[in-house]
Design an enzyme around this catalytic site. Structure first.
Site, PDB file in Angstrom:
ATOM      1  N   ASP A 109      -1.692  -9.142  20.559  1.00  0.00           N
ATOM      2  CA  ASP A 109      -1.196  -7.992  20.897  1.00  0.00           C
ATOM      3  C   ASP A 109       0.028  -8.106  21.714  1.00  0.00           C
ATOM      4  O   ASP A 109       0.128  -8.809  22.527  1.00  0.00           O
ATOM      5  CB  ASP A 109      -2.315  -7.324  21.741  1.00  0.00           C
ATOM      6  N   ASP A 159      -5.309  -3.799  13.760  1.00  0.00           N
ATOM      7  CA  ASP A 159      -6.049  -2.867  14.696  1.00  0.00           C
ATOM      8  C   ASP A 159      -4.937  -2.444  15.822  1.00  0.00           C
ATOM      9  O   ASP A 159      -4.742  -2.609  17.025  1.00  0.00           O
ATOM     10  CB  ASP A 159      -6.907  -3.637  15.542  1.00  0.00           C
TER      11      ASP A 159
HETATM   12  N1  SAM Z   1      -8.396   1.748  17.775  1.00  0.00           N
HETATM   13  C1  SAM Z   1      -7.184   2.032  18.422  1.00  0.00           C
HETATM   14  C2  SAM Z   1      -6.686   3.127  17.485  1.00  0.00           C
HETATM   15  O1  SAM Z   1      -6.709   3.331  16.422  1.00  0.00           O
HETATM   16  O2  SAM Z   1      -6.006   3.973  18.018  1.00  0.00           O
HETATM   17  C3  SAM Z   1      -6.038   0.921  18.330  1.00  0.00           C
HETATM   18  C4  SAM Z   1      -6.408   0.288  19.530  1.00  0.00           C
HETATM   19  S1  SAM Z   1      -5.508  -1.037  20.102  1.00  0.00           S
HETATM   20  C5  SAM Z   1      -5.638  -0.844  21.691  1.00  0.00           C
HETATM   21  C6  SAM Z   1      -4.032  -0.696  19.760  1.00  0.00           C
HETATM   22  C7  SAM Z   1      -3.207  -1.955  20.133  1.00  0.00           C
HETATM   23  O3  SAM Z   1      -1.857  -2.023  19.194  1.00  0.00           O
HETATM   24  C8  SAM Z   1      -2.646  -1.647  21.522  1.00  0.00           C
HETATM   25  O4  SAM Z   1      -3.032  -2.495  22.361  1.00  0.00           O
HETATM   26  C9  SAM Z   1      -0.833  -2.037  21.287  1.00  0.00           C
HETATM   27  O5  SAM Z   1      -0.481  -2.819  22.263  1.00  0.00           O
HETATM   28  C10 SAM Z   1      -1.306  -2.742  19.989  1.00  0.00           C
HETATM   29  N2  SAM Z   1       0.103  -2.781  19.278  1.00  0.00           N
HETATM   30  C11 SAM Z   1       0.951  -1.705  19.105  1.00  0.00           C
HETATM   31  N3  SAM Z   1       2.215  -2.246  18.398  1.00  0.00           N
HETATM   32  C12 SAM Z   1       2.045  -3.787  18.215  1.00  0.00           C
HETATM   33  C13 SAM Z   1       2.840  -4.675  17.757  1.00  0.00           C
HETATM   34  N4  SAM Z   1       3.983  -4.553  17.104  1.00  0.00           N
HETATM   35  N5  SAM Z   1       2.261  -5.807  17.695  1.00  0.00           N
HETATM   36  C14 SAM Z   1       1.170  -6.143  18.110  1.00  0.00           C
HETATM   37  N6  SAM Z   1       0.341  -5.349  18.810  1.00  0.00           N
HETATM   38  C15 SAM Z   1       0.681  -3.912  19.083  1.00  0.00           C
END
Ligand code: SAM
Length: 283
Positions: A109, A159
């Site tokens: 993440d 995710d």
């Molecule tokens: N279940 C959720 C939804 O569908 O709305 C997703 C939850 S999860 C918390 C999403 C995560 O994606 C966040 O913690 C965010 O920091 C991460 N994220 C966004 N862009 C990213 C990237 N380029 N690389 C890694 N993580 C990323």
């Protein structure tokens, strides 16, 4: 109704909104990447919101976390190495680690603050974080996949937040090409793919990008998720090998508890509604 007692996510594309009555705001911060809020709600337990969008609630997260993981893990013949791109609340990681075949699960993440807040406000989702097979990295998932060697992973679960901000590149053909290059022979990507009622064009574009990247087999699965826009969510699997069957006996005899997923739910989630078939040109 006093609006200050409610958290509301407005969905401009559908001119609709979803609200939860809140008891109090527990936390708010601007991390390096996004605006993070945690609420205590009246009936849904705790709620995490990123950039104004609902992410996770205590009460209903099991639908999403189980359906992002078990269908793919019971379709791959022998999943040993799994990466979760995003997923900072750790709920998907917990589900993945329920599979005894998994030897190494890496959660990548971009934002460490999401995981630190989940540890405080969603401890039940983080209970497998100290599993010796779990590996938590805090870097950009796009770069992680781009830099990976061929044959490094069996399943990549994306995710992520919605396709804006840091997550935008996670929905691109270039990203799926990088996934294809580092996946093993029967490798697959699972991507949260929004609502078929509100975002069907986006799902179609995602599927095209996945095929153009080399994946010969696609499957979009559907499941309820009342917290997310329309209450009806999807995940799309893109695989190097056949997706028409899954390890149904293994799924029916699973040695762990789930709240929603079972082999009948798995089968049901594969059924394609008529309006979706037309857009995806499926028979
Ligand atoms: N279940 C959720 C939804 O569908 O709305 C997703 C939850 S999860 C918390 C999403 C995560 O994606 C966040 O913690 C965010 O920091 C991460 N994220 C966004 N862009 C990213 C990237 N380029 N690389 C890694 N993580 C990323």
């Amino acid at each position: 109704m006093n609006p200050s007692e409610w958290f509301t996510e407005i969905v401009p594309v559908a001119q609709s909104a979803f609200s939860l009555k809140i008891k109090q705001k527990l936390h708010e911060e601007y991390s390096e990447f996004q605006h993070l809020e945690i609420y205590e709600t009246e009936e849904f337990g705790n709620l995490m919101v990123i950039d104004g969008c609902t992410m996770v609630s205590t009460r209903d997260n099991f639908f999403y976390h189980e359906m992002m993981s078990h269908p793919a893990l019971y379709t791959h013949p022998n999943p040993k190495r799994v990466w979760i791109i995003g997923g900072g609340d750790c709920g998907t990681l917990k589900e993945v680690l329920k599979h005894a075949s998994v030897e190494h699960a890496v959660q990548i993440d971009i934002d460490e603050r999401v995981t630190r807040l989940a540890e405080i406000y969603f401890p039940e989702l983080c209970e497998s974080n100290n599993d010796p097979r779990a590996d938590l990295k805090f870097i950009d998932g796009i770069k992680w996949v781009k830099d990976a060697a061929p044959n490094s992973v069996d399943i990549i679960i994306v995710d992520s937040t919605d396709p804006v901000g840091p997550a935008e590149g996670l929905f691109s053909e270039a990203f799926y090409r990088d996934c294809f290059a580092c996946l093993s022979e029967n490798g697959m990507v699972v991507q949260q793919s929004e609502s078929a009622l509100y975002h069907l064009k986006l799902i179609g574009e995602m599927r095209n990008a996945m095929s153009n990247a080399g994946f010969g087999h696609l499957q979009t699965l559907f499941f309820p998720q009342c917290l997310y826009p329309s209450g009806w969510w999807s995940a799309t699997i893109a695989s190097k090998s056949d997706l028409s069957t899954f390890r149904e006996q293994d799924s029916a005899n699973k040695a762990f508890d789930t709240v929603f997923y079972n082999s009948d739910i798995h089968k049901a989630s594969l059924a394609q509604p008529e309006f979706v078939k037309k857009v995806f040109s499926l028979k």
